[in-house]
Write an enzyme that holds these catalytic residues in place. Structure first.
Site, PDB file in Angstrom:
ATOM      1  N   ASP A   1       0.876  -1.163   0.000  1.00  0.00           N
ATOM      2  CA  ASP A   1       0.000   0.000   0.000  1.00  0.00           C
ATOM      3  C   ASP A   1       0.921   1.224   0.000  1.00  0.00           C
ATOM      4  OD1 ASP A   1      -2.359   1.553   0.287  1.00  0.00           O
ATOM      5  OD2 ASP A   1      -1.918   1.759   2.426  1.00  0.00           O
TER       6      ASP A   1
ATOM      7  N   ASP B   1      -1.918  -1.077   6.011  1.00  0.00           N
ATOM      8  CA  ASP B   1      -2.476  -0.700   7.301  1.00  0.00           C
ATOM      9  C   ASP B   1      -3.392  -1.802   7.811  1.00  0.00           C
ATOM     10  OD1 ASP B   1      -5.001   0.767   8.740  1.00  0.00           O
ATOM     11  OD2 ASP B   1      -3.085   1.637   9.283  1.00  0.00           O
TER      12      ASP B   1
ATOM     13  N   ASP C   1      -6.799  -1.843   5.399  1.00  0.00           N
ATOM     14  CA  ASP C   1      -6.472  -2.863   4.413  1.00  0.00           C
ATOM     15  C   ASP C   1      -6.714  -4.275   4.911  1.00  0.00           C
ATOM     16  OD1 ASP C   1      -5.576  -1.041   2.414  1.00  0.00           O
ATOM     17  OD2 ASP C   1      -3.741  -0.753   3.542  1.00  0.00           O
TER      18      ASP C   1
END
Length: 723
Positions: free
Chosen positions: A420, A618, A622
């Site tokens: 990410d 995260d 996520d």
């Protein structure tokens, strides 16, 4: 302890009486058969059993079931002090060293008499009996006691082999003493002494392997300075309650998690994050127990105490990882479970074949005893758990928490690591860099900043903070709505304000002037995140926020690629910004403008290409992608170290921790395979040699003890792992 456990309870027991992996497997099997038990895992190296119950289960029922097969369970109660695994092994080591020195003091003259004394002299033969008896039956009683207990229960384990071997050599020698045959007293004595020596070294090595949790617990402060009515009072840290004010002076450890009420300082949080650089903290900032106050005096309000602190959560995760089993261990467990009876059979066949072939009872006895001693499967039982104990402990020291043993096995198959962007490759600290509006700038910032102030998204916080830094006082927002991945909307002073991507403002019926779209594109080319804001049917301006790339991001990506692992980035940000960030860190594959829920689909696309995917993101936003990935790495903080999603928790946002996690997991699994190879290979090679009479029983005893110690020592090399 009596009483039933709650539904879906997790019970932990200390196990007493295990001497090999077959013991652990037998206890595990018995516990798993009890009514209301969903699963049971027994860790031989950690001397611990964990039971998951799907119905009310009385711990005494489990204790009684295990006692029937010759072992003891002691329920671990969270509120009560518990002897650590390292302390237990330390106590065992002291006992084994006492036994060894006592045994050795008698065995040395026994061997000298057998080798150098008058072979046929009656006094020499009787002296050997006198010297061997306490060695075999007193100092070696630990083996015979367990073997007899197993015999009464109709089972066998490693101690059965040792007891049979030494007892057979001793009893045959007693018979030979009166019949005039060759004596094996020195063989029984040397075997007993060497195996006790091996047990002492093994206890020391296992204690060192289990010290990770003990070291973590020792990090915490023992006392705290409570501030009550303006006066300070020193109390044990376990008496601090939520809401208490605690004074922390320079050089002292923060006693528990909390929020700074007064003072500023730099804190060493390396025990939590693995980062050596100090972190500046001031009023309103969170601090964590066991971190070190380096400079100013602080007054901290306690927010989490006891088992709720970050340190306690870290310890719990490490303990759970160490107690879990890797799939590869199942093979070793199955082999250990059937190994002992097979070896006893091989020993009997060996004796019979030697007697039939040559009629030499001395040679037959020597070969049969050597088979019994050399084949003890202890090394098999230690191969996996000791490596996991050391690997997970070392990971915790570096800021990487492995949540279960399967991680080590799955890590070797990872083909691609997907990052990410925000908070992982970038710092996650957004700042408002630019804005362009056809309205009054202060009113524009007031309306947009007030709407964004209610958002928890980093972009929203950046806009609100940027407005305040420009001396704009924000107002309250009503009817706030956050549209995941698109933006926010809300009423400020009765004005319906929409802030977000072009699709959101268009869906809300706002007209978008071309110049604001052009300005957005200009900002995005600069690697910034741009969006629109408007009200009353018209977009009134565009804003841009920027996030800085972490200094170590490029190094982390390069290290992964050097390991032969592909890298990719999935982000909800726009394509231009995503490409700009990817270029800076060296990632070639980018998927941008992806909603949080759609990241799962991107992970699946890679998996459909038969790729094994690790995802770094995260732990909250996520969670679906972390769960979908073959290996989920959740970026944690002191407030959420027990993130449910994912398999690994990275204790800071430093992307190099992802590389460390993958590399350490692979190194740990490689150590497990090395241990199993040598443990299996040792038995496969040694048993035929012993059966053919090519292995003296005393040498077999030394080799057996050495095999267990070598497996644990090989695992201990992981303590020296450096990223």
């Amino acid at each position: 302890m009596t009483g039933a456990a709650a539904t879906d309870a997790e019970l932990t027991f200390d196990v007493e009486g295990m001497t090999c992996a077959s013991c652990a497997m037998r206890i595990e099997r018995i516990l798993g058969r009890q009514e209301g038990v969903a699963s049971a895992t027994v860790n031989f190296a950690g001397a611990e059993a964990r039971v998951s119950a799907v119905a009310d289960v009385d711990p005494e029922q489990l204790q009684q079931a295990v006692q029937k097969i010759g072992y003891d369970l002691h329920l671990v109660v969270e509120e009560e002090p518990r002897e650590s695994v390292a302390e237990r092994y330390s106590a065992e080591e002291r006992v084994q060293w006492r036994n060894f020195w006592g045994s050795a003091a008698l065995t040395v003259p026994l061997v000298l008499l057998a080798m150098l004394g008058p072979m046929d002299a009656t006094w020499s033969r009787v002296a050997q009996l006198v010297l061997a008896t306490p060695v075999v039956w007193w100092f070696g009683r630990q083996f015979h006691r367990v073997a007899l207990k197993r015999l009464r229960l109709g089972s066998a384990n490693m101690d059965t082999l040792i007891s049979l071997g030494t007892a057979a050599a001793y009893l045959y020698s007693v018979w030979a003493l009166f019949s005039g045959g060759d004596l094996f007293f020195e063989t029984a004595g040397v075997i007993t002494t060497l195996i006790i020596l091996g047990r002492a070294f093994e206890a020391r090595a296992k204690g060192r392997a289990s010290k990770a949790v003990t070291k973590l617990l020792e990090l915490g402060a023992k006392d705290a300075q409570l501030l009550r009515d303006g006066r300070e009072e020193t109390v044990p840290v376990d008496r601090v309650a939520v809401g208490d004010m605690v004074v922390v002076r320079p050089g002292e450890k923060i006693p528990t998690d909390g929020v700074i009420e007064e003072g500023r300082s730099s804190l060493d949080e390396s025990m939590l994050t693995g980062e050596s650089a100090p972190v500046d903290k001031g009023p309103g900032d969170e601090v964590y127990g066991a971190t070190l106050n380096q400079q100013g005096r602080l007054v901290v309000r306690a927010t989490r105490v006891g088992r709720e602190t970050a340190l306690a959560q870290i310890v719990r995760l490490v303990e759970e990882a160490q107690a879990s089993k890797a799939p590869i261990q199942k093979l070793a467990d199955r082999v250990s479970g059937v190994f002992v009876p097979i070896v006893i059979g091989i020993s009997l066949v060996t004796f019979a074949v030697w007697m039939v072939a040559g009629g030499d009872v001395n040679q037959a006895m020597s070969a049969a005893v050597a088979v019994l001693i050399i084949a003890c499967p202890c090394a098999l039982g230690l191969a996996t758990p000791t490596a996991i104990m050391v690997g997970s402990g070392r990971g915790a020291e570096l800021g990487v928490l492995f949540k279960n043993a399967e991680v080590f096995e799955r890590s070797r198959a990872v083909d691609v690591v997907v990052f990410d962007k925000t908070g992982t490759l970038t710092s996650g600290v957004m700042t408002l860099t630019d804005f362009d509006t056809d309205a009054d700038p202060d009113r524009f910032l007031y309306l947009v900043g007030s709407a964004e102030a209610a958002s928890e998204h980093p972009v929203g916080r950046a806009v609100a903070l940027g407005a305040e830094q420009r001396d704009v006082e924000l107002g309250p927002v009503a009817h706030f709505e956050a549209v995941a991945g698109h933006g926010v909307a809300g009423a400020v002073d009765g004005v319906e304000v929409t802030v977000g991507k072009p699709k959101l403002v268009a869906d809300r019926g706002l007209h978008i002037p071309t110049r604001f779209l052009d300005r957005m594109e200009e900002y995005e080319h600069q690697g910034k995140t741009a969006f629109l804001a408007g009200w009353a049917g018209e977009v009134r301006g565009t804003l841009a926020v920027a996030d800085t790339v972490r200094d170590t991001a490029a190094d982390a990506v390069a290290a992964l690629q050097a390991m032969g692992v592909r890298t990719a980035m999935v982000t909800g940000d726009n394509s231009r910004t995503a490409e700009a960030i990817a270029t800076q860190v060296g990632i070639g594959q980018v998927v941008a403008e992806v909603l949080p829920g759609d990241k799962v689909g991107e992970i699946r696309k890679l998996q459909d290409q038969t790729l094994k995917v690790a995802f770094v993101g995260d732990g909250i936003n996520d969670a679906p992608a972390l769960t979908q990935a073959d290996l989920g790495m959740a970026v944690g903080t002191g407030t959420d170290v027990a993130i449910e999603a994912g398999d690994v928790v990275l204790m800071s946002g430093n992307p190099t921790l992802a590389t460390t996690a993958l590399h350490l997991a692979r190194r740990t699994f490689r150590t497990i395979r090395e241990n199993l190879f040598w443990a299996f290979g040792y038995n496969v090679a040694a048993i035929p040699l012993a059966a053919l009479g090519l292995l003296n029983p005393a040498i077999a005893a030394a080799a057996m003890a050495l095999s267990s110690v070598s497996v644990v020592t090989n695992s201990l090399r992981l303590r020296r792992y450096r990223p």
